[in-house]
Design a protein around this motif. Structure first.
Motif, PDB file in Angstrom:
ATOM      1  N   GLN A  70       0.833  -1.212   0.000  1.00 44.59           N
ATOM      2  CA  GLN A  70       0.000   0.000   0.000  1.00 44.59           C
ATOM      3  C   GLN A  70       0.861   1.253   0.000  1.00 44.59           C
ATOM      4  O   GLN A  70       0.577   2.219  -0.716  1.00 44.59           O
ATOM      5  N   ASP A  74       1.002   4.177  -2.829  1.00 39.90           N
ATOM      6  CA  ASP A  74       0.815   5.590  -2.481  1.00 39.90           C
ATOM      7  C   ASP A  74       2.003   6.433  -2.948  1.00 39.90           C
ATOM      8  O   ASP A  74       1.812   7.537  -3.485  1.00 39.90           O
ATOM      9  N   GLN A  79       1.260  10.299  -3.299  1.00 37.96           N
ATOM     10  CA  GLN A  79       0.416  10.606  -2.134  1.00 37.96           C
ATOM     11  C   GLN A  79       1.223  10.535  -0.858  1.00 37.96           C
ATOM     12  O   GLN A  79       2.119   9.821  -0.681  1.00 37.96           O
TER      13      GLN A  79
END
Length: 79
Positions: A70, A74, A79
């Protein structure tokens, strides 16, 4: 490492006849985690959004376990 330490380490090495259920479960979890990291790295390298060099660095960190799939996703998306 002394000869005594070496001998003790060799005696503890898990084998099919000495491995316990918790050790087997832990080994299975490690294999599943490694498989998931490799699959995520392959997806990232094939179709990531960042530059090829950045994707390679993210994939390297993912494969050695520094970041989770994850977190890699990202980072690739900025992000």
């Amino acid at each position: 490492m002394t000869d005594t330490q070496s001998t003790q380490a060799e005696q503890y090495r898990p084998t099919a006849s000495t491995i316990t259920d918790p050790e087997l479960d832990a080994l299975f979890r490690r294999a599943e985690n490694a498989e998931a990291r490799l699959a995520a790295a392959a997806r990232l390298l094939a179709s990531g959004k960042s530059s090829p060099r950045d994707r390679a660095q993210i994939a390297r960190r993912l494969c050695v376990g520094e970041i989770t799939p994850q977190e890699a996703q990202d980072e690739d998306r900025g992000q």
